[in-house]
Scaffold this active site. Structure first.
Site, PDB file in Angstrom:
ATOM      1  N   GLU A 317      -6.697  -2.395 -44.427  1.00  0.00           N
ATOM      2  CA  GLU A 317      -8.106  -2.352 -44.802  1.00  0.00           C
ATOM      3  C   GLU A 317      -8.300  -1.905 -46.243  1.00  0.00           C
ATOM      4  O   GLU A 317      -9.287  -2.277 -46.882  1.00  0.00           O
ATOM      5  CB  GLU A 317      -8.881  -1.417 -43.873  1.00  0.00           C
ATOM      6  CG  GLU A 317      -9.228  -2.049 -42.542  1.00  0.00           C
ATOM      7  CD  GLU A 317     -10.316  -1.288 -41.797  1.00  0.00           C
ATOM      8  OE1 GLU A 317     -10.688  -0.179 -42.235  1.00  0.00           O
ATOM      9  OE2 GLU A 317     -10.792  -1.812 -40.782  1.00  0.00           O
ATOM     10  N   HIS A 338      16.038  -5.145 -30.884  1.00  0.00           N
ATOM     11  CA  HIS A 338      16.373  -6.151 -29.885  1.00  0.00           C
ATOM     12  C   HIS A 338      15.279  -7.203 -29.739  1.00  0.00           C
ATOM     13  O   HIS A 338      15.375  -8.078 -28.872  1.00  0.00           O
ATOM     14  CB  HIS A 338      16.637  -5.464 -28.536  1.00  0.00           C
ATOM     15  CG  HIS A 338      17.819  -4.550 -28.573  1.00  0.00           C
ATOM     16  ND1 HIS A 338      19.080  -4.930 -28.166  1.00  0.00           N
ATOM     17  CD2 HIS A 338      17.946  -3.277 -29.018  1.00  0.00           C
ATOM     18  CE1 HIS A 338      19.922  -3.924 -28.329  1.00  0.00           C
ATOM     19  NE2 HIS A 338      19.259  -2.904 -28.855  1.00  0.00           N
ATOM     20  N   LYS A 455     -19.024  -7.124 -37.944  1.00  0.00           N
ATOM     21  CA  LYS A 455     -20.051  -6.314 -37.287  1.00  0.00           C
ATOM     22  C   LYS A 455     -21.422  -6.969 -37.410  1.00  0.00           C
ATOM     23  O   LYS A 455     -22.190  -7.037 -36.439  1.00  0.00           O
ATOM     24  CB  LYS A 455     -20.101  -4.912 -37.917  1.00  0.00           C
ATOM     25  CG  LYS A 455     -18.945  -3.998 -37.578  1.00  0.00           C
ATOM     26  CD  LYS A 455     -19.182  -2.634 -38.216  1.00  0.00           C
ATOM     27  CE  LYS A 455     -18.078  -1.650 -37.933  1.00  0.00           C
ATOM     28  NZ  LYS A 455     -18.330  -0.336 -38.577  1.00  0.00           N
TER      29      LYS A 455
END
Length: 464
Positions: A317, A338, A455
Site C-alpha cells: 500500500e 516444499h 470503498k
C-alpha cells in the site's frame, strides 16, 4: 540498549562497480527527509501538496509515548488490566492496519496455542478472536454461534466476553458491519441497557469520524485515540496495537523501547552500520538495476508469518503506486520450501529472498531421540542428539548456499530473540524502511488511493 537487529546481505555480488557508495548520499538524504517530515507534521504549519497526506507521526511516537505523552501508556495499561480481569474472551474488530499489527504481535509473543490453554496457563489473560477483517458470512456466523453457545452465564468470568473495535474513521464497512452485529450480540447477552454492555466495549478510533460519534452517543467510557498524522498501516504503536496487546499481557513498554531504539539507530548511523538503510539499499538496487521487483520475506518459523502478512500490506500500500513498486510475498520456511522453493531456486530472476530469522528461541531446544537399531529405518540415529534449532540452522545455511551457487541474492535480518523488545525493533524497522524508500524513489509512502476507490465503488453499489 538491548542487542539490536543484525542485517547482512550478499547483494554486493550482484552490484556493478561501486553502486552502493554511489547512492550513499541519496540514502542519507532520503532518511533525513523522512525524519524532517516529522518536524513538518509537528510544526502545525502548512503541508505542501506533494507531501499530502503526511502520516510520518509514527516515527517519533514510540519515544514520545515512553516519555509520558498524555499519560497514554499508563491509561492503556490501567484500562487493559481492568478489562483483562472482567472477560475471558476478547473479540477484536478491525481490518488492514487496524488488526494486522496486533496479529503479528499476538502470534509472535503469545503461546501458539493460546486459546486452547487454561486461563492460568494463559497468564490470567483472555482468549483472542479476530473479526471485521473480511466479509465472510461463515466465519462471522461461527464466531457468533460459539459465543452464544459457550457463554450463557454472564456472572461467570469464564463465560464473559468483550469487544475492542478499531477504525480510525469508522467508515470502513467491513468493521462497521461487524461491530453492529457483535454489539447486538453483546447487548442480548448482558442486556442492552446494562453497564456491562457499555463497559466491555472499547473503541479505538480517530478524534473525529463515524465511530467516534457512535462511541460518544453510546457513552463508552474507555475510548482510545488514533492520533492524526499516523496512518492505519503505520499505527501498530498507537492504541490500535498497544491497547489489545496490553490486555493480552504483552509488555508494551518493552515493545516501545525496541521501536525507539531502532529509530535512534536509523537516525544517527550511516549506511553500513544501519540495518534500516542497509536493507533499503540492497532491496532498492536489486530492483532498480536488476529488475528484482519481487520481495520474498522468508520467515524461518511459524510465529513470524503474521508479521510477514503485516509487512505485505505495509509495502504494497505504501509503494505500490503510479505503476511502480515491488510486490511483497511472505513464505514460511522450511514449510514453503516444499511448495515455492522450486520457483525461487529456478524460476524467473525477478526476486530477492529476504530471510527473517531468530537467534534464540523462547522454549528449550527439542532433541532428536536415539532409538534401537532395529527401528532406525528412518535413519535418524545418525543425527540423534541434534536439536530442532540445529536442524533449522542447517536448512537456512543450505538454502542460502543453494541460492548463492545459482547467483540468486539473499539478505538476512536476524532477531536476537523473539520477545517484546525484538518485535518493537522489527516492526519499526520495516515502517522506517518503507518511508525512507518512498522518499528515495519519489513515491509518497502515505495514503492509499487505490483502496479508497474500491470503498467508494462499494458504497455506490450498496447505497444506490
Amino acid at each position: 540498549m538491548t542487542t539490536p537487529i543484525k542485517f547482512c546481505s550478499n547483494a554486493s555480488q550482484f552490484l556493478i562497480g561501486d553502486q552502493l557508495s554511489e547512492i550513499t548520499d541519496q540514502l542519507h538524504a532520503a532518511r533525513d527527509e523522512a525524519f524532517a517530515d516529522v518536524d513538518l507534521l509537528r510544526s502545525g504549519g502548512e503541508i505542501p501538496a506533494e507531501k499530502q497526506p503526511l502520516d510520518s507521526g509514527f516515527i517519533d511516537l514510540p519515544q514520545r509515548l515512553l516519555d509520558g505523552e498524555d499519560g497514554l501508556v499508563d491509561k492503556m495499561l490501567a484500562s487493559a488490566a481492568a478489562l483483562r480481569t472482567r472477560i475471558d474472551r476478547l473479540v477484536v474488530l478491525g481490518i488492514g492496519g487496524s488488526y494486522m499489527g496486533l496479529r503479528a504481535l499476538f502470534e509472535a509473543l503469545c503461546d501458539p496455542y493460546h486459546n486452547e490453554l487454561s486461563r492460568d496457563d494463559r497468564g490470567d489473560v483472555p482468549r483472542l478472536y479476530f473479526e471485521g477483517n473480511n466479509l465472510d458470512n461463515d466465519t462471522m456466523s461461527s464466531l457468533l454461534k460459539m459465543l452464544k453457545t459457550q457463554c450463557v452465564r454472564p456472572q461467570e468470568l469464564a463465560e464473559r466476553w468483550g469487544i475492542v473495535v478499531i477504525s480510525k474513521s469508522g467508515g470502513t464497512l467491513e468493521t462497521a458491519a461487524a461491530f453492529r452485529m457483535f454489539r447486538d450480540a453483546l447487548g442480548e447477552y448482558y442486556g442492552h441497557q446494562s453497564h456491562l454492555a457499555q463497559e466491555l466495549v472499547v473503541p479505538v478510533t480517530g478524534e473525529t469520524g463515524k465511530l467516534r460519534d457512535l462511541s460518544n452517543a453510546l457513552g463508552y467510557e474507555h475510548t482510545f485515540p488514533i492520533p492524526d498524522g499516523v496512518g492505519g498501516r503505520f499505527s501498530v504503536f498507537t492504541a490500535v496495537g498497544l491497547f489489545p496487546a496490553a490486555v493480552l499481557g504483552m509488555d508494551i513498554r518493552a515493545i516501545l523501547r525496541g521501536a525507539a531504539d531502532i529509530t535512534e539507530i536509523c537516525r544517527t548511523k550511516p549506511l553500513g552500520e544501519n540495518p534500516v538503510l542497509d536493507y533499503v539499499a540492497a532491496c532498492h538496487l536489486l530492483e532498480r538495476d536488476h529488475g528484482m521487483d519481487m520481495r520474498v520475506l522468508s520467515t524461518w518459523g511459524n510465529r513470524l508469518e503474521a508479521t510477514g502478512f503485516w509487512y505485505d500490506q505495509l509495502l504494497a500500500e505504501s509503494l505500490g503506486k503510479h505503476e511502480r513498486g515491488a510486490t511483497p510475498l511472505t513464505v514460511v520456511n522450511t514449510r514453503d520450501l516444499h511448495s515455492r522453493g522450486q520457483q525461487h531456486q529456478e524460476g524467473k530472476r525477478d526476486r530477492v529472498i529476504n530471510n527473517l530469522t531468530i537467534s534464540e528461541f523462547a522454549s528449550e531446544p527439542l532433541s532428536i531421540p536415539e532409538v534401537a537399531a532395529g527401528v532406525d529405518q528412518d535413519q535418524l540415529n545418525r543425527i540423534a542428539g541434534k536439536t530442532i534449532p540445529e536442524l533449522l540452522q542447517a536448512a537456512i545455511q543450505g538454502t542460502n548456499k543453494a541460492y548463492a551457487d545459482d547467483k540468486r541474492p539473499t539478505t538476512d535480518m536476524v532477531l536476537p530473540k523473539l520477545d517484546a523488545y525484538g518485535m518493537g525493533q522489527l516492526l519499526q524497522l520495516f515502517m522506517l524502511a518503507t518511508a525512507i524508500e518512498g522518499r528515495l524513489v519519489g513515491t509518497n509512502p502515505y495514503g492509499q488511493p487505490g483502496v479508497e476507490a474500491y470503498k467508494n465503488n462499494m458504497g455506490d453499489i450498496l447505497y444506490k
